[in-house]
Design a protein around this motif. Structure first.
Motif, short mmCIF file in Angstrom:
data_model
loop_
_atom_site.label_atom_id
_atom_site.label_comp_id
_atom_site.label_asym_id
_atom_site.label_seq_id
_atom_site.Cartn_x
_atom_site.Cartn_y
_atom_site.Cartn_z
N PHE A 203 -6.77 -4.60 4.35
CA PHE A 203 -5.47 -5.48 4.22
C PHE A 203 -4.23 -4.60 3.55
CE2 PHE A 203 -2.82 -8.05 1.31
CZ PHE A 203 -2.67 -9.21 2.03
N ARG A 204 -4.40 -3.90 2.60
CA ARG A 204 -3.35 -3.02 2.12
C ARG A 204 -2.60 -2.05 3.25
NH1 ARG A 204 -0.41 -4.47 -0.91
NH2 ARG A 204 0.45 -2.49 -1.06
N VAL A 205 -3.40 -1.58 4.20
CA VAL A 205 -3.04 -0.82 5.39
C VAL A 205 -1.81 -1.57 6.11
CG1 VAL A 205 -3.41 0.51 7.25
CG2 VAL A 205 -4.53 1.06 5.07
N ILE A 206 -2.33 -2.87 6.34
CA ILE A 206 -1.73 -3.74 7.36
C ILE A 206 -0.45 -4.02 6.52
CG2 ILE A 206 -1.70 -5.89 8.52
CD1 ILE A 206 -4.76 -5.44 8.91
N ASP A 207 -0.65 -4.47 5.10
CA ASP A 207 0.53 -5.11 4.42
C ASP A 207 1.63 -3.93 4.31
OD1 ASP A 207 1.87 -6.72 2.55
OD2 ASP A 207 1.51 -5.29 1.13
N ASP A 208 1.04 -2.63 4.18
CA ASP A 208 2.26 -1.67 4.04
C ASP A 208 3.09 -1.63 5.36
OD1 ASP A 208 3.44 0.54 2.31
OD2 ASP A 208 2.46 1.87 3.88
N SER A 209 2.64 -1.76 6.42
CA SER A 209 3.47 -2.05 7.74
C SER A 209 4.27 -3.10 8.00
CB SER A 209 2.75 -1.43 8.71
OG SER A 209 1.57 -2.57 9.29
N MET A 210 4.10 -4.30 7.20
CA MET A 210 4.51 -5.49 7.58
C MET A 210 6.12 -5.67 7.79
SD MET A 210 2.45 -8.00 8.31
CE MET A 210 3.44 -9.65 7.73
N PRO A 211 6.80 -4.98 6.57
CA PRO A 211 8.10 -5.12 6.90
C PRO A 211 8.74 -4.37 8.19
CG PRO A 211 7.61 -4.51 4.36
CD PRO A 211 6.50 -4.40 5.23
N GLU A 212 8.30 -3.45 8.40
CA GLU A 212 8.62 -2.83 9.87
C GLU A 212 8.22 -3.76 11.03
OE1 GLU A 212 8.99 0.34 6.75
OE2 GLU A 212 7.18 -1.13 7.37
N ALA A 282 -0.52 -10.89 -0.74
CA ALA A 282 0.81 -9.89 -0.69
C ALA A 282 1.79 -10.06 -2.07
CB ALA A 282 1.43 -9.76 0.60
N ASN A 283 2.41 -11.34 -2.16
CA ASN A 283 3.11 -11.44 -3.17
C ASN A 283 2.71 -11.53 -4.61
OD1 ASN A 283 5.17 -12.09 -1.07
ND2 ASN A 283 4.81 -14.14 -1.16
N THR A 284 1.53 -11.94 -4.69
CA THR A 284 0.54 -11.50 -6.07
C THR A 284 0.54 -10.20 -6.37
OG1 THR A 284 -0.29 -13.91 -5.57
CG2 THR A 284 -1.10 -12.24 -7.43
N GLN A 285 0.10 -9.42 -5.32
CA GLN A 285 -0.08 -8.14 -5.49
C GLN A 285 1.18 -7.34 -5.72
OE1 GLN A 285 -1.98 -6.53 -2.00
NE2 GLN A 285 -3.90 -7.92 -2.39
N GLY A 286 2.28 -7.79 -5.36
CA GLY A 286 3.50 -7.09 -5.53
C GLY A 286 4.05 -7.53 -7.11
N ALA A 287 3.72 -8.77 -7.49
CA ALA A 287 4.09 -9.26 -8.71
C ALA A 287 3.40 -8.47 -9.67
CB ALA A 287 3.85 -10.72 -9.05
N ILE A 288 2.15 -8.26 -9.70
CA ILE A 288 1.29 -7.64 -10.83
C ILE A 288 1.47 -6.11 -10.75
CG2 ILE A 288 -0.66 -7.46 -9.37
CD1 ILE A 288 -0.85 -8.40 -12.94
N PHE A 289 1.75 -5.62 -9.70
CA PHE A 289 2.09 -4.19 -9.65
C PHE A 289 3.52 -3.74 -10.41
CE2 PHE A 289 4.09 -0.68 -7.18
CZ PHE A 289 3.13 0.45 -7.42
N TRP A 290 4.48 -4.75 -10.10
CA TRP A 290 5.97 -4.52 -10.76
C TRP A 290 5.80 -4.85 -12.41
CZ3 TRP A 290 9.73 -1.50 -10.16
CH2 TRP A 290 10.11 -0.93 -8.86
N LEU A 291 4.82 -5.82 -12.79
CA LEU A 291 4.82 -6.19 -14.12
C LEU A 291 4.27 -4.85 -14.96
CD1 LEU A 291 4.41 -8.12 -16.35
CD2 LEU A 291 2.28 -8.75 -15.63
N PHE A 292 3.28 -4.23 -14.17
CA PHE A 292 2.71 -2.95 -15.16
C PHE A 292 3.57 -2.02 -15.02
CE2 PHE A 292 -0.95 -5.54 -15.72
CZ PHE A 292 -1.47 -4.83 -16.64
N LEU A 293 4.60 -1.72 -13.77
CA LEU A 293 5.33 -0.66 -13.96
C LEU A 293 6.62 -0.92 -14.98
CD1 LEU A 293 6.00 0.16 -10.18
CD2 LEU A 293 4.56 1.28 -11.61
#
Length: 493
Positions: A203-212, A282-293
């Motif tokens: 899932f993460r590998v596919i997600d990383d290519s999704m914007p392109e 995807a959106n939840t993963q982005g949110a938790i990642f940036w919260l911790f950053l």
């Protein structure tokens, strides 16, 4: 000779007359255009490229491009994006109107994400996701339904991370540490034990290519193509066995059966479900990642949020075991988690600035401040959420992370009149917003209560704003961040 001279004089006279007429017309048109120019509203962003318009500038860095246009043309303007005439609005009232209006609908977003994630367009094009699936989501993701549904989530998340408490110094990807437990637990909770919940890496590998994939930009496709070839057959197998006991679930079985009643094959139904799960995770993963950053970059914020979590578990719940039993939706909206909720909302205010297109399905007037913008049927509308969230009159020092900015919410997910569009708004408010907030709180509470988390290599360079922003579909993307986990000794061996 004299007649020729006479004709020549006539030609000259006609030429002079035509010239005078042309000059008069030109002057009149110039005067009219000059008179119209000040009243031309909204202004248009000029571009030398036909059809493409400002598409290249927008795709290279949407936030920066829209910020430049906002500064130069004001809070509403028109631009051409790949053959689409787009009206961009940057005021809170106009953005709210777009999201609330029945005259502006999302522009085939599900089908476009389907194409990017699956690799082909839906075959059953007359199927309407909003009409068939949204009522089901409204039922499953309501607050009342979630109170019962989320009971096993915190224990499952703990099970996925507890083994790290037995290791004194573990180093691993921050995204994997935070997101994999949620991915597994939410999949099991919503789709049953038969769903491929162990597919996080693919899932993460596919997600990383999704914007392109979504925007049609060049990228190295092989890793995501291989991950997709592994994931899709597992999704199809799940759909084909949807009536088996292990697939009995809160959402998965009804989702697949609803699609099959509309004539979709198990393969096509599985593709729609996998597309839905991309948006779910995807959106939840982005949110938790940036919260911790943000927390790892701000020692004061990190200490304040962690102290609050420690106090809540000790005084409201008693201990970690009682927290796992009593971690209901209502209890996690308690004032004892005021700073945590505020930090989550602040991190999302800065990073979750979605800019989905809406298309007008009829002519209507859009109110913008004290003026009206005529929107024609077929024109596109884009809410510049970033400009609203960075408005200094609403959010002082709006470009900086202030963990207590939303402390007045007292632990609840509410805005109290503030323009906050990270979950959209109006008719198009995110269906899974309550589940997403619950996931973020559970992940943050367990991670900060159990572990000291530090970036490998010492204090990091500031992550915000991103120094070399990549193309994204919502949250800014960064390279992988490796962190060190040290158990805090609050869990017995």
């Amino acid at each position: 000779m004299s007649s020729l001279l006479g004709h020549e004089g006539s030609f000259k006279g006609i030429g002079v007359s035509l010239a005078l007429v042309a000059v008069t017309i030109y002057a009149a048109l110039t005067l009219i255009l000059r008179r119209k120019a000040p009243s031309s509203f909204p202004p248009s962003v000029p571009s030398a490229l036909p059809w493409i318009g400002s598409g290249l500038s927008y795709l290279s860095n949407p936030r920066e491009f829209l910020a430049r246009c906002h500064k130069h043309y004001g809070s509403v303007f028109r631009l051409l994006l790949g053959g689409r005439e787009v009206i961009v609005v940057s005021s809170a009232a106009a953005v709210s109107s777009i999201y609330a209006s029945e005259d502006a609908a999302p522009h085939a977003m599900h089908d476009e994400i389907f194409c990017a994630f699956i690799g082909c367009r839906p075959k059953h094009t007359e199927f309407n996701v909003e009409e068939e699936i949204f009522p089901l989501l409204d039922q499953v993701f309501s607050k009342r339904a979630l109170e019962d549904l989320v009971q096993p989530l915190a224990p499952m998340v703990l099970t996925r991370i507890k083994h790290h408490t037995q290791i004194q110094d573990a180093q691993l990807s921050l995204m994997t540490f935070l997101a994999e437990p949620l991915y597994f637990a939410v999949n099991v909770m919503l789709f049953g034990n038969g769903y491929p919940s162990d597919s996080f890496e693919d899932f993460r590998v596919i997600d990383d290519s999704m914007p392109e994939r979504f925007f049609g930009k060049p990228y190295w496709f092989l890793p995501s193509a291989r991950a997709r070839r592994r994931l899709l057959p597992r999704g199809i197998d799940y759909a084909k066995k949807i009536n088996s006991p292990e697939n009995n679930s809160a959402l998965g079985s009804d989702f697949i059966q609803t699609l099959q009643r509309n004539g979709l094959s198990p393969e096509e139904a599985a593709y729609h479900l996998l597309t839905f799960t991309w948006g779910l995770h995807a959106n939840t993963q982005g949110a938790i990642f940036w919260l911790f950053l943000f927390l790892l970059s701000d020692p004061v914020a990190l200490a304040a949020v962690r102290d609050e979590i420690d106090r809540a578990i000790k005084h409201k719940f008693g201990d970690l075991d009682r927290f796992l039993v009593d971690a209901s939706l209502k209890n996690l909206d308690d004032p004892c988690f005021t700073l945590l909720t505020s930090a989550i909302m602040e991190a999302m205010r800065l990073t979750a600035t979605f800019m989905g297109l809406r298309v007008a399905n009829s002519d209507f007037d859009l109110k913008h401040n004290d003026r009206m913008v005529l929107v024609r049927k077929g024109e596109y509308l884009l809410g510049n959420i970033d400009a609203v969230h960075m408005d200094e009159s609403v959010y002082p020092n709006g470009h900086t992370f202030r963990y207590d900015r939303f402390a007045y919410c007292e632990g609840k997910f509410r805005m109290d009149g503030k323009p906050w569009f990270s979950f959209a708004a109006g008719r198009h408010l995110c269906k899974g917003r309550y589940l997403a907030m619950y996931e973020l709180k559970v992940s943050a509470i367990l991670s900060l209560y159990l572990f000291d988390i530090t970036p490998v290599g010492g204090p990091p360079q500031p992550w915000w704003p991103p120094r070399s922003p990549k193309l994204n579909l919502g949250f800014p993307r960064l390279e992988n961040i490796i962190v060190q986990l040290r158990p805090r000794g609050v869990v017995g061996h």
